[in-house]
Design an enzyme around this catalytic site. Structure first.
Site, PDB file in Angstrom:
ATOM      1  N   LYS A   1       0.839  -1.201   0.000  1.00 43.42           N
ATOM      2  CA  LYS A   1       0.000   0.000   0.000  1.00 43.42           C
ATOM      3  C   LYS A   1       0.879   1.258   0.000  1.00 43.42           C
ATOM      4  CE  LYS A   1      -3.845  -2.340   2.320  1.00 43.42           C
ATOM      5  NZ  LYS A   1      -4.655  -2.569   3.514  1.00 43.42           N
TER       6      LYS A   1
ATOM      7  N   GLN B   1      -4.289  -1.571   9.840  1.00 44.13           N
ATOM      8  CA  GLN B   1      -4.329  -2.890   9.206  1.00 44.13           C
ATOM      9  C   GLN B   1      -4.902  -3.936  10.160  1.00 44.13           C
ATOM     10  OE1 GLN B   1      -3.693  -3.383   6.009  1.00 44.13           O
ATOM     11  NE2 GLN B   1      -3.860  -5.600   5.984  1.00 44.13           N
TER      12      GLN B   1
ATOM     13  N   ASP C   1     -10.757   3.179   4.640  1.00 46.19           N
ATOM     14  CA  ASP C   1     -11.144   1.764   4.545  1.00 46.19           C
ATOM     15  C   ASP C   1     -12.667   1.616   4.491  1.00 46.19           C
ATOM     16  OD1 ASP C   1      -9.197  -0.236   4.346  1.00 46.19           O
ATOM     17  OD2 ASP C   1      -8.590  -0.002   6.441  1.00 46.19           O
TER      18      ASP C   1
HETATM   19  N1  GUN Z   1      -6.899  -6.705   6.375  1.00 49.36           N
HETATM   20  C1  GUN Z   1      -7.280  -7.392   5.269  1.00 49.36           C
HETATM   21  N2  GUN Z   1      -7.833  -6.555   4.371  1.00 49.36           N
HETATM   22  C2  GUN Z   1      -7.803  -5.313   4.924  1.00 49.36           C
HETATM   23  C3  GUN Z   1      -8.225  -4.029   4.460  1.00 49.36           C
HETATM   24  O1  GUN Z   1      -8.772  -3.857   3.357  1.00 49.36           O
HETATM   25  N3  GUN Z   1      -8.001  -2.996   5.320  1.00 49.36           N
HETATM   26  C4  GUN Z   1      -7.435  -3.164   6.543  1.00 49.36           C
HETATM   27  N4  GUN Z   1      -7.273  -2.090   7.305  1.00 49.36           N
HETATM   28  N5  GUN Z   1      -7.033  -4.344   6.994  1.00 49.36           N
HETATM   29  C5  GUN Z   1      -7.217  -5.408   6.181  1.00 49.36           C
END
Ligand code: GUN
Length: 294
Positions: A52, A96, A119
């Protein structure tokens, strides 16, 4: 059979975003700034977060990676979130998931300023999504919608079966596919661990979206001819013969299922790269909204 090429489409989206950022720079404006918080050092989570951050750099965003030890308390994390909420330089941030067990995930999500929740996990944003209001749509479901749209996949009147009811993928996906509009207007069945006759239900699906995390769960005999199959699963399967010691497996037995489908996503190179592209898109949106407020 046509491949829904997430790698290709995500690169197109990143190019579109990069062009917008270049224009922002030309106008002397501040570029979008995404922060990512990771607690602990789970290998898969680290890989996703690093990816990311790298993607931010690629499109010209600013990014900040905040690494906290696995022993971080809930209070310490909530303080960090408060700082990010207050920091005017940060347009959006993510925490995350999953988090270590001493931390209440819902409490953490509730602490994020909804205007910075790129998110789309905060109940305010999730509620807006369910009510067809403009908001941040969670990146993985958003990426799937974008793939369906860019490949002109018809969803109206189709029976969409979603496998898995996670808050990140299955639940929002089931809401989005049933919304008015396109992609949407599907008749949706949300299946989970207590669903009876799951194979029979899947066999009736025009569109199958699998977010289960069980490698090769979906077999050719389970899907009907010309179905659309979206594979959200991405499991690390140990394999000593590989350099990394594992390989990535989707929920779908791609080799055999793909022969029956009209459209299918591969793993890797399907939904995964789309998730990152849509997170960037949400961050750009957050920057535009933030600028409007200042
Ligand atoms: N863990 C797995 N997918 C995601 C996501 O799209 N965002 C976040 N913050 N954690 C994740």
């Amino acid at each position: 059979m046509e491949i829904l090429d997430g790698k290709k489409i995500s690169n197109q989206i990143k190019e579109e975003i990069a062009a917008e950022v270049a224009q922002m720079k030309e106008r002397g404006e501040k570029v979008p700034h995404l922060a990512a918080v990771i607690v602990g050092n789970d290998g898969a989570s680290m890989t996703y977060v690093n990816s990311k951050v790298r993607s931010c750099e690629k499109v010209g965003f600013e990014s900040t990676l905040i690494r906290l030890p696995s022993t971080t308390s809930e209070l310490e994390l909530l303080k960090k979130i408060d700082q990010l909420n207050q920091d005017d330089d940060i347009d959006g941030f993510i925490v995350q998931l999953p988090l270590p067990e001493q931390i209440d995930t819902q409490k953490v999500i509730m602490a994020i300023d909804p205007d910075k929740d790129v998110d789309g996990f905060h109940p305010t944003n999730f509620g807006k999504m369910a009510l067809d209001m403009s908001t941040f749509i969670p990146a993985t479901p958003f990426g799937i919608l974008e793939l369906l749209e860019r490949y002109n996949v018809e969803t109206k009147g189709k029976h969409t079966v979603v496998i898995g009811r996670s808050h990140i993928v299955g639940r929002p996906m089931s809401i989005l596919m049933g919304r008015k509009g396109w992609p949407g207007n599907s008749t949706v069945t949300l299946t989970h661990s207590h669903t009876k006759n799951i194979t029979q239900i899947i066999s009736q699906a025009d569109i199958v979206i699998s977010a289960l995390g069980v490698p090769h769960f979906l077999k050719a005999e389970m899907v009907k001819d010309d179905a659309v199959v979206i594979d959200v699963g991405i499991t690390r399967v140990p394999d000593e013969s590989r350099e990394k010691g594992y390989y990535l497996a989707g929920d779908v037995d791609f080799e055999n299922v793909s022969k029956k489908t009209s459209f299918i996503t591969p793993v890797p190179g399907g939904v995964g790269p789309m998730t990152i592209a849509m997170l960037l898109k949400n961050t750009l949106l957050a920057r535009e909204q933030h600028r409007g407020e200042l």
